[in-house]
Motif scaffolding. Structure first.
Motif, PDB file in Angstrom:
ATOM      1  N   VAL A  26       2.133  -2.553 -12.753  1.00 58.25           N
ATOM      2  CA  VAL A  26       2.850  -3.019 -11.305  1.00 58.25           C
ATOM      3  C   VAL A  26       3.760  -2.056 -10.041  1.00 58.25           C
ATOM      4  CG1 VAL A  26       5.356  -3.893 -10.662  1.00 58.25           C
ATOM      5  CG2 VAL A  26       3.874  -4.585 -12.634  1.00 58.25           C
ATOM      6  N   ALA A  27       3.755  -1.066 -10.629  1.00 62.34           N
ATOM      7  CA  ALA A  27       4.129   0.369 -10.260  1.00 62.34           C
ATOM      8  C   ALA A  27       2.597   0.763  -8.653  1.00 62.34           C
ATOM      9  CB  ALA A  27       5.176   1.767 -10.985  1.00 62.34           C
ATOM     10  N   LEU A  28       1.485   0.745  -9.550  1.00 65.16           N
ATOM     11  CA  LEU A  28       0.337   0.882  -8.714  1.00 65.16           C
ATOM     12  C   LEU A  28       0.351   0.020  -7.476  1.00 65.16           C
ATOM     13  CD1 LEU A  28      -2.025   2.959  -8.609  1.00 65.16           C
ATOM     14  CD2 LEU A  28      -2.749   1.465  -9.864  1.00 65.16           C
ATOM     15  N   VAL A  29       0.193  -1.194  -8.166  1.00 67.02           N
ATOM     16  CA  VAL A  29       0.306  -1.676  -6.963  1.00 67.02           C
ATOM     17  C   VAL A  29       2.006  -1.376  -5.787  1.00 67.02           C
ATOM     18  CG1 VAL A  29       1.248  -4.343  -6.458  1.00 67.02           C
ATOM     19  CG2 VAL A  29      -0.362  -3.807  -8.395  1.00 67.02           C
ATOM     20  N   VAL A  30       2.937  -1.379  -6.287  1.00 67.56           N
ATOM     21  CA  VAL A  30       4.079  -0.727  -4.490  1.00 67.56           C
ATOM     22  C   VAL A  30       3.387   0.487  -4.894  1.00 67.56           C
ATOM     23  CG1 VAL A  30       6.294  -0.016  -5.128  1.00 67.56           C
ATOM     24  CG2 VAL A  30       6.108  -2.247  -6.608  1.00 67.56           C
ATOM     25  N   LEU A  31       2.977   1.151  -5.623  1.00 69.88           N
ATOM     26  CA  LEU A  31       1.766   2.878  -4.501  1.00 69.88           C
ATOM     27  C   LEU A  31       1.225   2.352  -3.172  1.00 69.88           C
ATOM     28  CD1 LEU A  31       2.795   5.504  -4.506  1.00 69.88           C
ATOM     29  CD2 LEU A  31       1.080   5.414  -6.160  1.00 69.88           C
ATOM     30  N   MET A  32       0.650   1.061  -3.972  1.00 73.07           N
ATOM     31  CA  MET A  32      -0.124   0.616  -2.858  1.00 73.07           C
ATOM     32  C   MET A  32      -0.388   0.190  -1.333  1.00 73.07           C
ATOM     33  SD  MET A  32      -3.960  -2.508  -3.511  1.00 73.07           S
ATOM     34  CE  MET A  32      -2.307  -3.482  -3.576  1.00 73.07           C
ATOM     35  N   VAL A  33       0.789  -0.860  -2.321  1.00 72.03           N
ATOM     36  CA  VAL A  33       1.814  -1.542  -0.735  1.00 72.03           C
ATOM     37  C   VAL A  33       1.940   0.026   0.319  1.00 72.03           C
ATOM     38  CG1 VAL A  33       3.727  -2.762   0.063  1.00 72.03           C
ATOM     39  CG2 VAL A  33       2.087  -3.567  -2.037  1.00 72.03           C
ATOM     40  N   SER A  34       3.015   0.755  -0.227  1.00 72.27           N
ATOM     41  CA  SER A  34       3.231   1.769   0.232  1.00 72.27           C
ATOM     42  C   SER A  34       2.460   2.094   1.034  1.00 72.27           C
ATOM     43  CB  SER A  34       4.319   2.957  -0.940  1.00 72.27           C
ATOM     44  OG  SER A  34       4.123   3.808   0.323  1.00 72.27           O
ATOM     45  N   PHE A  35       1.353   2.684   0.125  1.00 68.88           N
ATOM     46  CA  PHE A  35      -0.381   3.761   1.217  1.00 68.88           C
ATOM     47  C   PHE A  35      -0.360   2.798   2.415  1.00 68.88           C
ATOM     48  CE2 PHE A  35      -4.817   4.247   1.799  1.00 68.88           C
ATOM     49  CZ  PHE A  35      -4.415   4.907   1.707  1.00 68.88           C
ATOM     50  N   LEU A  36      -0.545   1.332   1.783  1.00 70.70           N
ATOM     51  CA  LEU A  36      -0.966   0.676   3.062  1.00 70.70           C
ATOM     52  C   LEU A  36      -0.268   0.482   3.925  1.00 70.70           C
ATOM     53  CD1 LEU A  36      -2.958  -2.747   1.371  1.00 70.70           C
ATOM     54  CD2 LEU A  36      -4.182  -0.706   2.145  1.00 70.70           C
ATOM     55  N   GLY A  37       1.287   0.285   4.204  1.00 63.47           N
ATOM     56  CA  GLY A  37       1.959   0.780   4.944  1.00 63.47           C
ATOM     57  C   GLY A  37       2.041   1.514   5.632  1.00 63.47           C
ATOM     58  N   GLU A  38       2.180   3.138   5.108  1.00 63.10           N
ATOM     59  CA  GLU A  38       1.244   4.250   6.181  1.00 63.10           C
ATOM     60  C   GLU A  38       0.483   4.307   6.444  1.00 63.10           C
ATOM     61  OE1 GLU A  38       3.514   7.109   6.409  1.00 63.10           O
ATOM     62  OE2 GLU A  38       5.159   6.265   5.134  1.00 63.10           O
ATOM     63  N   LEU A  39      -0.401   3.446   5.919  1.00 62.44           N
ATOM     64  CA  LEU A  39      -1.589   3.925   6.412  1.00 62.44           C
ATOM     65  C   LEU A  39      -1.181   3.465   8.011  1.00 62.44           C
ATOM     66  CD1 LEU A  39      -4.670   4.604   6.902  1.00 62.44           C
ATOM     67  CD2 LEU A  39      -5.248   2.223   5.421  1.00 62.44           C
ATOM     68  N   TRP A  40      -1.170   1.653   8.035  1.00 61.02           N
ATOM     69  CA  TRP A  40      -0.720   0.821   9.630  1.00 61.02           C
ATOM     70  C   TRP A  40       0.294   1.259   9.892  1.00 61.02           C
ATOM     71  CZ3 TRP A  40      -3.049  -3.252  11.084  1.00 61.02           C
ATOM     72  CH2 TRP A  40      -2.504  -3.747  11.797  1.00 61.02           C
ATOM     73  N   HIS A  41       1.582   2.325  10.063  1.00 64.84           N
ATOM     74  CA  HIS A  41       1.543   2.544  10.985  1.00 64.84           C
ATOM     75  C   HIS A  41       0.950   4.437  11.586  1.00 64.84           C
ATOM     76  CE1 HIS A  41       5.643   0.802   9.945  1.00 64.84           C
ATOM     77  NE2 HIS A  41       4.740   1.083   8.389  1.00 64.84           N
ATOM     78  N   PHE A  42       0.275   4.938  10.542  1.00 61.59           N
ATOM     79  CA  PHE A  42      -0.201   6.191  11.177  1.00 61.59           C
ATOM     80  C   PHE A  42      -1.237   5.633  12.818  1.00 61.59           C
ATOM     81  CE2 PHE A  42      -4.130   9.113   9.749  1.00 61.59           C
ATOM     82  CZ  PHE A  42      -3.046  10.072  10.351  1.00 61.59           C
ATOM     83  N   VAL A  43      -2.051   4.439  11.768  1.00 61.73           N
ATOM     84  CA  VAL A  43      -2.918   4.573  12.333  1.00 61.73           C
ATOM     85  C   VAL A  43      -3.051   2.968  14.008  1.00 61.73           C
ATOM     86  CG1 VAL A  43      -4.734   1.856  12.851  1.00 61.73           C
ATOM     87  CG2 VAL A  43      -5.028   3.079  10.720  1.00 61.73           C
ATOM     88  N   LEU A  44      -1.198   2.640  14.069  1.00 62.96           N
ATOM     89  CA  LEU A  44      -0.580   2.714  15.024  1.00 62.96           C
ATOM     90  C   LEU A  44      -0.605   3.578  15.857  1.00 62.96           C
ATOM     91  CD1 LEU A  44       1.065  -0.333  14.544  1.00 62.96           C
ATOM     92  CD2 LEU A  44      -1.391  -1.049  15.437  1.00 62.96           C
ATOM     93  N   ALA A  45      -0.185   4.681  15.185  1.00 61.89           N
ATOM     94  CA  ALA A  45       0.300   5.874  16.420  1.00 61.89           C
ATOM     95  C   ALA A  45      -0.861   7.122  16.958  1.00 61.89           C
ATOM     96  CB  ALA A  45       1.850   5.991  14.763  1.00 61.89           C
ATOM     97  N   ALA A  46      -1.965   6.844  15.525  1.00 62.61           N
ATOM     98  CA  ALA A  46      -2.936   7.558  16.325  1.00 62.61           C
ATOM     99  C   ALA A  46      -3.087   8.348  17.137  1.00 62.61           C
ATOM    100  CB  ALA A  46      -4.102   6.946  15.629  1.00 62.61           C
ATOM    101  N   PRO A  47      -3.354   7.138  18.759  1.00 65.69           N
ATOM    102  CA  PRO A  47      -3.632   7.080  19.504  1.00 65.69           C
ATOM    103  C   PRO A  47      -2.446   8.445  20.185  1.00 65.69           C
ATOM    104  CG  PRO A  47      -3.881   5.451  19.135  1.00 65.69           C
ATOM    105  CD  PRO A  47      -3.402   5.637  18.565  1.00 65.69           C
ATOM    106  N   ALA A  48      -0.863   8.337  19.752  1.00 66.06           N
ATOM    107  CA  ALA A  48      -0.255   9.241  20.629  1.00 66.06           C
ATOM    108  C   ALA A  48      -0.027  10.303  19.616  1.00 66.06           C
ATOM    109  CB  ALA A  48       1.211   8.152  20.733  1.00 66.06           C
ATOM    110  N   LEU A  49      -0.447  10.483  18.338  1.00 65.28           N
ATOM    111  CA  LEU A  49      -0.164  11.821  17.555  1.00 65.28           C
ATOM    112  C   LEU A  49      -0.510  12.835  18.409  1.00 65.28           C
ATOM    113  CD1 LEU A  49      -0.336  10.004  14.483  1.00 65.28           C
ATOM    114  CD2 LEU A  49       1.734  10.560  15.719  1.00 65.28           C
ATOM    115  N   LYS A  50      -0.096  14.124  17.783  1.00 62.31           N
ATOM    116  CA  LYS A  50      -0.144  15.335  17.959  1.00 62.31           C
ATOM    117  C   LYS A  50      -1.070  16.116  17.364  1.00 62.31           C
ATOM    118  CE  LYS A  50       4.289  16.481  20.189  1.00 62.31           C
ATOM    119  NZ  LYS A  50       5.863  17.824  19.847  1.00 62.31           N
ATOM    120  N   GLU A  51      -1.493  16.913  17.002  1.00 66.74           N
ATOM    121  CA  GLU A  51      -2.766  17.764  15.756  1.00 66.74           C
ATOM    122  C   GLU A  51      -1.725  17.291  14.221  1.00 66.74           C
ATOM    123  OE1 GLU A  51      -5.667  20.840  14.713  1.00 66.74           O
ATOM    124  OE2 GLU A  51      -4.578  21.753  16.965  1.00 66.74           O
TER     125      GLU A  51
END
Length: 169
Positions: free
Chosen positions: A18-43
């Motif tokens: 169950v903790a692995l599922v929670v970690l996966m949800v956190s990963f997907l949230g981070e990935l989603w925010h990362f992808v949305l912010a990618a065009p404006a991010l510095k290196e």
């Protein structure tokens, strides 16, 4: 009754799943925010985002190792046979190997966290940074000492076995 009590550990491993599922949800949230912010991010921000995803991935791998190895070492064998998807290490990691894999994963996670801190060194409090280095070095030294103790223990077992073989001859 004592032998059957090992099954009391099974809910712990299910909880880790169950903790692995929670970690996966956190990963997907981070990935989603990362992808949305990618065009404006510095290196630097891109590298920090990638390191965060790697950090979460390592934590997931750590959970899997604990679940599979712990279950097989302390509860019961997993009967997956020679299934094509079966990881090669599954069924071969004993408690000693599990400890070393855990420490190695913790050192890697700590190292990534430290690297992320170094990438933002101008925004870090120097005392906080010092403590991060101290904690990381503590993990590294602990891992080295644990590996050394396992090496000594393995050498002692080999010497005892070779002594018994000579006594039989």
């Amino acid at each position: 009754m004592l032998f059957a009590s090992r099954w009391l550990m099974a809910p712990f491993y299910l909880g880790l799943v169950v903790a692995l599922v929670v970690l996966m949800v956190s990963f997907l949230g981070e990935l989603w925010h990362f992808v949305l912010a990618a065009p404006a991010l510095k290196e630097t921000d891109v590298i920090l985002g990638v390191l965060t995803l790697i950090d979460l991935s390592l934590a997931g791998n750590l959970l899997l190792i604990v679940v599979f190895s712990g279950y097989e070492n302390f509860v019961s064998k997993l009967h997956v046979g020679d299934h094509v998807d079966r990881p090669e290490w599954m069924g071969t990691v004993d408690f000693s190997g599990l400890k070393l894999k855990l420490v190695a994963s913790i050192v890697a996670i700590s190292g990534i966290h430290l690297l992320k801190s170094f990438m933002n060194v101008s925004q870090m409090d120097k005392d906080d940074l010092l403590w991060l280095v101290i904690v990381h070095l503590t993990f590294v030294v602990s891992g080295l000492l644990l590996a050394w103790m396992d090496h000594i223990s393995g050498s002692t077992k080999k010497m005892k076995l070779s002594g018994k073989a000579e006594a039989v001859s």
